[in-house]
Design a protein around this motif. Structure first.
Motif, PDB file in Angstrom:
ATOM      1  N   GLU A   1      45.087  14.374 -29.677  1.00 55.46           N
ATOM      2  CA  GLU A   1      46.385  15.039 -29.568  1.00 55.46           C
ATOM      3  C   GLU A   1      47.523  14.081 -29.934  1.00 55.46           C
ATOM      4  O   GLU A   1      47.575  12.946 -29.487  1.00 55.46           O
ATOM      5  CB  GLU A   1      46.572  15.532 -28.130  1.00 55.46           C
ATOM      6  CG  GLU A   1      47.846  16.305 -27.888  1.00 55.46           C
ATOM      7  CD  GLU A   1      47.954  16.781 -26.448  1.00 55.46           C
ATOM      8  OE1 GLU A   1      49.009  17.312 -26.072  1.00 55.46           O
ATOM      9  OE2 GLU A   1      46.968  16.602 -25.692  1.00 55.46           O
TER      10      GLU A   1
ATOM     11  N   GLN B   1      49.406  13.125 -35.492  1.00 55.07           N
ATOM     12  CA  GLN B   1      50.378  13.204 -36.582  1.00 55.07           C
ATOM     13  C   GLN B   1      51.707  12.538 -36.201  1.00 55.07           C
ATOM     14  O   GLN B   1      52.394  11.962 -37.055  1.00 55.07           O
ATOM     15  CB  GLN B   1      50.615  14.647 -37.014  1.00 55.07           C
ATOM     16  CG  GLN B   1      51.252  15.545 -35.994  1.00 55.07           C
ATOM     17  CD  GLN B   1      51.613  16.895 -36.606  1.00 55.07           C
ATOM     18  OE1 GLN B   1      51.978  17.006 -37.764  1.00 55.07           O
ATOM     19  NE2 GLN B   1      51.471  17.957 -35.810  1.00 55.07           N
TER      20      GLN B   1
ATOM     21  N   GLY C   1      44.184  17.022 -32.041  1.00 53.76           N
ATOM     22  CA  GLY C   1      45.324  16.862 -32.953  1.00 53.76           C
ATOM     23  C   GLY C   1      45.046  17.310 -34.371  1.00 53.76           C
ATOM     24  O   GLY C   1      45.953  17.327 -35.214  1.00 53.76           O
TER      25      GLY C   1
ATOM     26  N   ALA D   1      46.830  20.696 -35.609  1.00 51.72           N
ATOM     27  CA  ALA D   1      48.260  20.436 -35.810  1.00 51.72           C
ATOM     28  C   ALA D   1      48.504  19.650 -37.093  1.00 51.72           C
ATOM     29  O   ALA D   1      49.422  19.957 -37.864  1.00 51.72           O
ATOM     30  CB  ALA D   1      48.822  19.688 -34.609  1.00 51.72           C
TER      31      ALA D   1
ATOM     32  N   SER E   1      47.845  21.859 -40.146  1.00 45.18           N
ATOM     33  CA  SER E   1      48.926  22.837 -40.282  1.00 45.18           C
ATOM     34  C   SER E   1      50.169  22.205 -40.891  1.00 45.18           C
ATOM     35  O   SER E   1      50.828  22.793 -41.753  1.00 45.18           O
ATOM     36  CB  SER E   1      49.268  23.445 -38.918  1.00 45.18           C
ATOM     37  OG  SER E   1      48.161  24.156 -38.388  1.00 45.18           O
ATOM     38  N   SER E   2      50.487  20.992 -40.462  1.00 45.20           N
ATOM     39  CA  SER E   2      51.659  20.297 -41.004  1.00 45.20           C
ATOM     40  C   SER E   2      51.456  19.926 -42.469  1.00 45.20           C
ATOM     41  O   SER E   2      52.390  20.002 -43.271  1.00 45.20           O
ATOM     42  CB  SER E   2      51.964  19.042 -40.181  1.00 45.20           C
ATOM     43  OG  SER E   2      52.370  19.390 -38.877  1.00 45.20           O
TER      44      SER E   2
ATOM     45  N   GLN F   1      41.002  29.358 -35.594  1.00 40.14           N
ATOM     46  CA  GLN F   1      42.399  29.007 -35.361  1.00 40.14           C
ATOM     47  C   GLN F   1      43.284  29.521 -36.501  1.00 40.14           C
ATOM     48  O   GLN F   1      44.325  30.148 -36.269  1.00 40.14           O
ATOM     49  CB  GLN F   1      42.542  27.488 -35.228  1.00 40.14           C
ATOM     50  CG  GLN F   1      43.977  26.998 -35.100  1.00 40.14           C
ATOM     51  CD  GLN F   1      44.623  27.408 -33.791  1.00 40.14           C
ATOM     52  OE1 GLN F   1      43.930  27.527 -32.780  1.00 40.14           O
ATOM     53  NE2 GLN F   1      45.932  27.623 -33.810  1.00 40.14           N
TER      54      GLN F   1
END
Length: 308
Positions: free
Chosen positions: A39, A42, A70, A73, A76-77, A102
């Motif tokens: 987590e 990034q 993590g 996330a 996705s970024s 997801q």
């Protein structure tokens, strides 16, 4: 060539202020590779001014959350940032299902391809072939399927001695010299001795990442002689029984493996949140294996050849 390991996170499952879950950045020349993605990874990359868009591949050791929460996330970024380059992803079977669900229920169409390879956590197998190095899995003993990763440089070519090179030497001639081949004339005599026109190649370097695992001696066989070893050390020796029951290791366990495998240097990490400082870990490990350091978050370690 640059070959470094940057510690992004070296904590274990329970979060604490100022300590982050497992994640490491491997940098080889101008390419970056991520091992585990706890987590907030990034954010750690941004903190250290590392562009996530330059990641070429991600290696996940196992499916406990502190090692991959993590990832979604980060992906996705990357997608929001307009990434179009393919990304290679390695991890235990089931990771692909987690990502598909997801992205399905968040209605997130990816604009780049993810090439997922399900690794066999019970085998020591090559899973990635880069022009300059290979990556093999390292079977580990944990509560769930878990594999470490061994980065090993390929053999370098010999280096030409520029002062001795003449215009009469063709490209093929120079190529053979770098490959440790003599050049012969028409009569069969040696025209150019490769040892006179080249310097020995530097020894190939190696790095082993051993994520969550309890002590077991066979591990030393897979990582024999590596230059730099990261090995989890969740507990100190007073909790050795608890470590074993929870499929974790102590600092002394890590040092025993390092000594048995005859590695160059040892890094300790994945510390339990019960510990506020790490001097005790270092003392316990160095009593068995002197060349031990703490995997301090934010610190970059060079992978250097320790071959004699």
């Amino acid at each position: 060539m640059q070959f470094t390991v940057t510690i992004l996170g070296a904590g274990s499952a329970t979060p604490t202020l100022g300590r982050h879950p497992s994640a490491q950045l491997i940098s080889y020349e101008n390419e970056n590779f991520l091992i585990d993605c706890g987590e907030g990874t990034q954010m750690r990359l941004l903190e250290y001014k590392i562009r996530p868009s330059r990641l070429k591949a991600i290696f996940i050791s196992h499916l406990h959350g502190d090692h991959y929460f993590g990832l979604i996330a980060l992906l996705s970024s990357l997608n929001l940032g307009g990434r179009t380059d393919d990304l290679h992803l390695f991890g235990p079977r089931g990771l692909d299902e987690i990502l598909l669900l997801q992205f399905k229920y968040s209605q997130t169409p990816l604009h780049f391809a993810i090439h997922f390879t399900a690794v066999d956590t019970t085998q020591h197998t090559q899973v990635f072939d880069h022009p300059c190095f290979t990556v093999h899995t390292i079977p580990l003993q944990h509560r769930v399927p878990c594999a470490g990763y061994l980065f090993r440089e390929k053999l370098h070519k010999r280096k030409l001695i520029k002062e001795k090179i003449s215009d009469q030497m063709s490209y093929e001639c120079l190529k053979k010299l770098k490959n440790a081949e003599h050049i012969y004339d028409e009569s069969g005599a040696i025209l150019y001795n490769f040892e006179e026109y080249t310097l020995p190649a530097p020894a190939p370097r190696s790095y082993a990442y051993c994520s969550d695992t309890r002590y077991y001696e066979q591990l030393a066989e897979y990582i024999k002689g590596v230059d730099l070893l990261y090995h989890e050390a969740t507990f100190m020796e007073d909790l050795a029984q608890q470590a074993y029951e929870r499929y974790h290791a102590t600092a002394k366990d890590a040092a025993r493996i390092a000594r048995k495998a005859e590695v160059g240097r040892l890094l300790l990490g994945h510390f339990s949140s019960r510990y506020k400082e790490f001097s005790g870990f270092l003392q316990e490990a160095q009593s068995i294996f002197v060349a031990t350091a703490i995997a301090e978050e934010g610190k970059t370690f060079a992978v250097q050849s320790t071959s004699t």
